[in-house]
Design a protein around this motif. Structure first.
Motif, PDB file in Angstrom:
ATOM      1  N   ASP A  70      48.831  29.420  25.141  1.00 15.29           N
ATOM      2  CA  ASP A  70      47.810  29.786  25.785  1.00 15.29           C
ATOM      3  C   ASP A  70      46.551  29.127  25.650  1.00 15.29           C
ATOM      4  OD1 ASP A  70      49.202  31.994  26.353  1.00 15.29           O
ATOM      5  OD2 ASP A  70      48.068  33.298  24.723  1.00 15.29           O
ATOM      6  N   ARG A  74      44.821  27.227  29.167  1.00 17.27           N
ATOM      7  CA  ARG A  74      43.451  27.388  29.682  1.00 17.27           C
ATOM      8  C   ARG A  74      42.859  26.051  29.648  1.00 17.27           C
ATOM      9  NH1 ARG A  74      43.230  31.408  24.761  1.00 17.27           N
ATOM     10  NH2 ARG A  74      43.814  33.242  25.757  1.00 17.27           N
ATOM     11  N   LYS A 112      49.276  30.795  40.440  1.00 17.77           N
ATOM     12  CA  LYS A 112      49.457  31.823  39.800  1.00 17.77           C
ATOM     13  C   LYS A 112      50.552  32.993  40.436  1.00 17.77           C
ATOM     14  CE  LYS A 112      48.622  34.775  36.585  1.00 17.77           C
ATOM     15  NZ  LYS A 112      49.776  34.816  35.256  1.00 17.77           N
ATOM     16  N   ALA A 118      52.029  31.225  33.648  1.00 15.68           N
ATOM     17  CA  ALA A 118      52.704  32.478  33.064  1.00 15.68           C
ATOM     18  C   ALA A 118      51.975  33.000  31.920  1.00 15.68           C
ATOM     19  CB  ALA A 118      54.265  32.273  33.103  1.00 15.68           C
ATOM     20  N   LEU A 120      49.068  32.720  31.170  1.00 13.01           N
ATOM     21  CA  LEU A 120      47.657  33.367  31.541  1.00 13.01           C
ATOM     22  C   LEU A 120      47.812  34.523  32.334  1.00 13.01           C
ATOM     23  CD1 LEU A 120      45.746  30.110  32.164  1.00 13.01           C
ATOM     24  CD2 LEU A 120      45.694  31.356  30.122  1.00 13.01           C
ATOM     25  N   ASP A 121      47.035  35.623  32.070  1.00 12.04           N
ATOM     26  CA  ASP A 121      46.842  36.828  33.005  1.00 12.04           C
ATOM     27  C   ASP A 121      45.871  36.442  33.986  1.00 12.04           C
ATOM     28  OD1 ASP A 121      44.360  37.118  31.693  1.00 12.04           O
ATOM     29  OD2 ASP A 121      45.192  39.059  30.800  1.00 12.04           O
ATOM     30  N   TRP A 122      45.543  37.014  34.942  1.00 13.28           N
ATOM     31  CA  TRP A 122      44.470  37.195  36.198  1.00 13.28           C
ATOM     32  C   TRP A 122      43.059  36.757  35.530  1.00 13.28           C
ATOM     33  CZ3 TRP A 122      45.720  34.999  40.858  1.00 13.28           C
ATOM     34  CH2 TRP A 122      47.150  35.383  41.292  1.00 13.28           C
ATOM     35  N   GLU A 124      41.964  35.885  32.516  1.00 14.51           N
ATOM     36  CA  GLU A 124      41.932  34.525  31.876  1.00 14.51           C
ATOM     37  C   GLU A 124      42.122  33.393  33.033  1.00 14.51           C
ATOM     38  OE1 GLU A 124      43.915  34.722  27.733  1.00 14.51           O
ATOM     39  OE2 GLU A 124      45.353  34.766  29.445  1.00 14.51           O
TER      40      GLU A 124
END
Length: 152
Positions: A70, A74, A112, A118, A120-122, A124
């Motif tokens: 993660d 980022r 995305k 994948a 990371l969510d929206w 983040e």
């Protein structure tokens, strides 16, 4: 480089970054899935000793493989946004620079949507893009204002 070509480049580079990271992290994600499978098998085991040792190992601390992936994603988004913003020409007007940065943001959003980043969510991804955008604006303002100052 032409105006349209530069916009296309800034749109497709985040997609290439997402696909590259997806391919590069595939072995790590496979290992993560195997570890989580073992963890769930041990957690729902009929052996109480195995369940106890699994729960004790959970509290050991440290950075897990999932956290490492993660944070790597980022950092890739922030650094990628900053690096891709360097492709904006120094001779660009502020309006043109905003258009290029918008194209870059849309490119990351499209990456995305296509399954990239994948881990990371929206939210983040949005926060990483905001950080990258702020750093890019600072870098661009320094580059663009250095051209406006007369040489001594």
């Amino acid at each position: 480089m032409g105006f349209v070509l530069r916009h296309l480049l800034l749109f497709f580079l985040p997609i290439v970054l997402a696909v590259g990271l997806d391919v590069a992290t595939a072995p790590l994600r496979r290992q993560l899935y195997q570890q989580s499978g073992v963890f769930l098998r041990d957690l729902f085991s009929n052996d109480p000793e195995r369940v106890r040792t699994t729960l004790e190992s959970l509290g050991q601390g440290g950075i897990s493989l999932s956290d490492g992936l993660d944070w790597g994603l980022r950092a890739a988004v922030v650094i990628g946004f900053l690096a891709f913003s360097l492709l904006i020409p120094k001779s660009a007007s502020s309006h043109s620079a905003v258009n290029f940065l918008t194209t870059l943001c849309v490119g990351f959003g499209f990456a995305k949507l296509n399954g990239g980043f994948a881990g990371l969510d929206w939210v983040e991804l949005g926060l990483c893009l905001i950080i990258g955008l702020c750093l890019a604006i600072v870098g661009l303002s320094r580059r663009l204002t250095s051209l406006a100052k007369p040489a001594r």
